[in-house]
Design a protein around this motif. Structure first.
Motif, PDB file in Angstrom:
ATOM      1  N   GLY A  51      56.427  58.466  49.340  1.00  0.00           N
ATOM      2  CA  GLY A  51      54.965  57.347  49.195  1.00  0.00           C
ATOM      3  C   GLY A  51      53.704  58.369  48.711  1.00  0.00           C
ATOM      4  O   GLY A  51      51.789  58.067  48.636  1.00  0.00           O
ATOM      5  N   LYS A  52      53.367  59.792  48.850  1.00  0.00           N
ATOM      6  CA  LYS A  52      51.691  60.586  48.353  1.00  0.00           C
ATOM      7  C   LYS A  52      52.680  60.780  47.296  1.00  0.00           C
ATOM      8  O   LYS A  52      54.077  61.455  46.791  1.00  0.00           O
ATOM      9  CB  LYS A  52      52.337  61.551  49.578  1.00  0.00           C
ATOM     10  N   GLU A  53      51.850  61.225  46.074  1.00  0.00           N
ATOM     11  CA  GLU A  53      51.229  62.631  45.247  1.00  0.00           C
ATOM     12  C   GLU A  53      51.372  63.652  45.653  1.00  0.00           C
ATOM     13  O   GLU A  53      51.246  64.368  46.137  1.00  0.00           O
ATOM     14  CB  GLU A  53      50.379  62.290  44.592  1.00  0.00           C
ATOM     15  N   ILE A  54      52.486  64.890  44.877  1.00  0.00           N
ATOM     16  CA  ILE A  54      53.170  65.994  44.952  1.00  0.00           C
ATOM     17  C   ILE A  54      52.946  67.043  44.402  1.00  0.00           C
ATOM     18  O   ILE A  54      53.099  66.039  42.750  1.00  0.00           O
ATOM     19  CB  ILE A  54      55.061  65.585  45.932  1.00  0.00           C
ATOM     20  N   THR A  55      52.312  67.845  43.981  1.00  0.00           N
ATOM     21  CA  THR A  55      51.669  68.181  42.807  1.00  0.00           C
ATOM     22  C   THR A  55      52.401  70.477  43.208  1.00  0.00           C
ATOM     23  O   THR A  55      52.633  70.210  44.674  1.00  0.00           O
ATOM     24  CB  THR A  55      49.944  69.003  43.227  1.00  0.00           C
ATOM     25  N   MET A  56      53.219  70.312  42.627  1.00  0.00           N
ATOM     26  CA  MET A  56      53.979  71.877  42.854  1.00  0.00           C
ATOM     27  C   MET A  56      52.998  72.852  42.851  1.00  0.00           C
ATOM     28  O   MET A  56      52.054  73.043  42.258  1.00  0.00           O
ATOM     29  CB  MET A  56      55.173  71.640  41.970  1.00  0.00           C
ATOM     30  N   GLN A  57      53.021  73.670  43.776  1.00  0.00           N
ATOM     31  CA  GLN A  57      52.047  74.641  44.058  1.00  0.00           C
ATOM     32  C   GLN A  57      52.554  76.169  43.803  1.00  0.00           C
ATOM     33  O   GLN A  57      52.016  76.806  43.541  1.00  0.00           O
ATOM     34  CB  GLN A  57      51.904  75.082  45.528  1.00  0.00           C
ATOM     35  N   VAL A  58      54.351  76.399  43.846  1.00  0.00           N
ATOM     36  CA  VAL A  58      54.605  77.468  43.114  1.00  0.00           C
ATOM     37  C   VAL A  58      55.412  77.210  41.331  1.00  0.00           C
ATOM     38  O   VAL A  58      55.621  76.115  40.997  1.00  0.00           O
ATOM     39  CB  VAL A  58      55.891  78.048  44.073  1.00  0.00           C
ATOM     40  N   LYS A  59      55.216  78.790  40.826  1.00  0.00           N
ATOM     41  CA  LYS A  59      55.912  78.517  39.810  1.00  0.00           C
ATOM     42  C   LYS A  59      57.455  79.378  39.334  1.00  0.00           C
ATOM     43  O   LYS A  59      57.674  80.121  40.334  1.00  0.00           O
ATOM     44  CB  LYS A  59      54.646  79.261  38.860  1.00  0.00           C
ATOM     45  N   GLU A  60      57.795  78.902  38.408  1.00  0.00           N
ATOM     46  CA  GLU A  60      59.006  80.240  38.343  1.00  0.00           C
ATOM     47  C   GLU A  60      58.880  81.919  38.459  1.00  0.00           C
ATOM     48  O   GLU A  60      57.338  81.950  37.391  1.00  0.00           O
ATOM     49  CB  GLU A  60      59.858  79.965  36.920  1.00  0.00           C
ATOM     50  N   GLY A  61      59.632  82.570  38.915  1.00  0.00           N
ATOM     51  CA  GLY A  61      59.480  83.874  39.217  1.00  0.00           C
ATOM     52  C   GLY A  61      58.351  84.265  40.010  1.00  0.00           C
ATOM     53  O   GLY A  61      58.515  85.979  40.356  1.00  0.00           O
ATOM     54  N   GLN A  62      57.961  83.465  40.701  1.00  0.00           N
ATOM     55  CA  GLN A  62      56.860  84.336  42.125  1.00  0.00           C
ATOM     56  C   GLN A  62      58.149  84.548  43.311  1.00  0.00           C
ATOM     57  O   GLN A  62      59.583  83.895  43.759  1.00  0.00           O
ATOM     58  CB  GLN A  62      55.829  83.015  42.692  1.00  0.00           C
ATOM     59  N   LYS A  63      57.844  85.822  44.043  1.00  0.00           N
ATOM     60  CA  LYS A  63      58.530  85.814  44.913  1.00  0.00           C
ATOM     61  C   LYS A  63      57.726  84.748  46.282  1.00  0.00           C
ATOM     62  O   LYS A  63      57.007  84.811  46.666  1.00  0.00           O
ATOM     63  CB  LYS A  63      58.945  87.276  44.806  1.00  0.00           C
ATOM     64  N   VAL A  64      58.383  84.411  46.893  1.00  0.00           N
ATOM     65  CA  VAL A  64      58.607  83.381  48.230  1.00  0.00           C
ATOM     66  C   VAL A  64      59.970  83.456  49.237  1.00  0.00           C
ATOM     67  O   VAL A  64      60.331  83.798  49.267  1.00  0.00           O
ATOM     68  CB  VAL A  64      58.751  82.049  47.790  1.00  0.00           C
ATOM     69  N   ILE A  65      58.728  83.286  50.638  1.00  0.00           N
ATOM     70  CA  ILE A  65      59.439  83.312  51.849  1.00  0.00           C
ATOM     71  C   ILE A  65      59.462  81.752  52.008  1.00  0.00           C
ATOM     72  O   ILE A  65      58.083  81.006  52.396  1.00  0.00           O
ATOM     73  CB  ILE A  65      58.429  84.055  52.956  1.00  0.00           C
ATOM     74  N   TYR A  66      60.336  81.265  52.910  1.00  0.00           N
ATOM     75  CA  TYR A  66      60.955  80.213  52.905  1.00  0.00           C
ATOM     76  C   TYR A  66      61.604  80.318  55.014  1.00  0.00           C
ATOM     77  O   TYR A  66      61.811  80.900  55.048  1.00  0.00           O
ATOM     78  CB  TYR A  66      62.273  79.768  51.810  1.00  0.00           C
ATOM     79  N   SER A  67      61.535  79.192  55.154  1.00  0.00           N
ATOM     80  CA  SER A  67      61.486  78.768  56.335  1.00  0.00           C
ATOM     81  C   SER A  67      63.258  78.794  56.472  1.00  0.00           C
ATOM     82  O   SER A  67      63.918  78.794  55.953  1.00  0.00           O
ATOM     83  CB  SER A  67      61.845  76.701  56.880  1.00  0.00           C
ATOM     84  N   LYS A  68      63.970  79.672  57.689  1.00  0.00           N
ATOM     85  CA  LYS A  68      64.521  80.470  58.245  1.00  0.00           C
ATOM     86  C   LYS A  68      66.536  79.121  57.753  1.00  0.00           C
ATOM     87  O   LYS A  68      66.960  79.748  57.780  1.00  0.00           O
ATOM     88  CB  LYS A  68      65.048  80.765  59.829  1.00  0.00           C
ATOM     89  N   TYR A  69      65.741  78.160  58.888  1.00  0.00           N
ATOM     90  CA  TYR A  69      67.009  77.010  58.282  1.00  0.00           C
ATOM     91  C   TYR A  69      67.425  76.037  57.380  1.00  0.00           C
ATOM     92  O   TYR A  69      67.280  75.119  57.537  1.00  0.00           O
ATOM     93  CB  TYR A  69      67.404  77.105  60.184  1.00  0.00           C
ATOM     94  N   SER A  70      66.670  76.608  56.124  1.00  0.00           N
ATOM     95  CA  SER A  70      65.306  74.957  55.123  1.00  0.00           C
ATOM     96  C   SER A  70      66.739  75.190  54.659  1.00  0.00           C
ATOM     97  O   SER A  70      67.587  75.966  54.169  1.00  0.00           O
ATOM     98  CB  SER A  70      64.303  75.050  54.843  1.00  0.00           C
TER      99      SER A  70
END
Length: 94
Positions: A51-70
């Motif tokens: 029920g919420k509008e989601i706008t993507m904040q990341v793009k292809e080619g970016q380096k990210v840090i993600y949650s350990k157990y996700s």
């Protein structure tokens, strides 16, 4: 073959684990910690999620840090990928 994520999903390719410590000690593969850094391979279109509008904040080619157990690990044509929700991404590495 190509992975195309849906809604707020992001496909990541995990960065290589450190093989040596900062002091120069070589780690056995069993002792290497799974890195939480990854490259963004593909990004879903966003849209309405729970029920919420989601706008993507990341793009292809970016380096990210993600949650350990996700995420969900998948193997495609000999390559390993992780599919996570955008809110499992903690930061963008610049």
């Amino acid at each position: 073959m190509k992975l195309v994520p849906l809604t707020d999903r992001v496909v990541l390719k995990q960065c290589e684990a450190e093989e040596t410590t900062k002091s120069g000690i070589i780690l056995a593969s069993a002792a290497q910690e799974k890195p939480q850094e990854a490259m963004v391979i593909a990004v879903g279109p966003g849209g309405i999620v729970d029920g919420k509008e989601i706008t993507m904040q990341v793009k292809e080619g970016q380096k990210v840090i993600y949650s350990k157990y996700s995420g969900t690990e998948v193997k495609l044509e000999g390559e390993e990928y992780i599919i996570v929700r955008q809110n499992d991404i903690l930061a963008v590495v610049e």
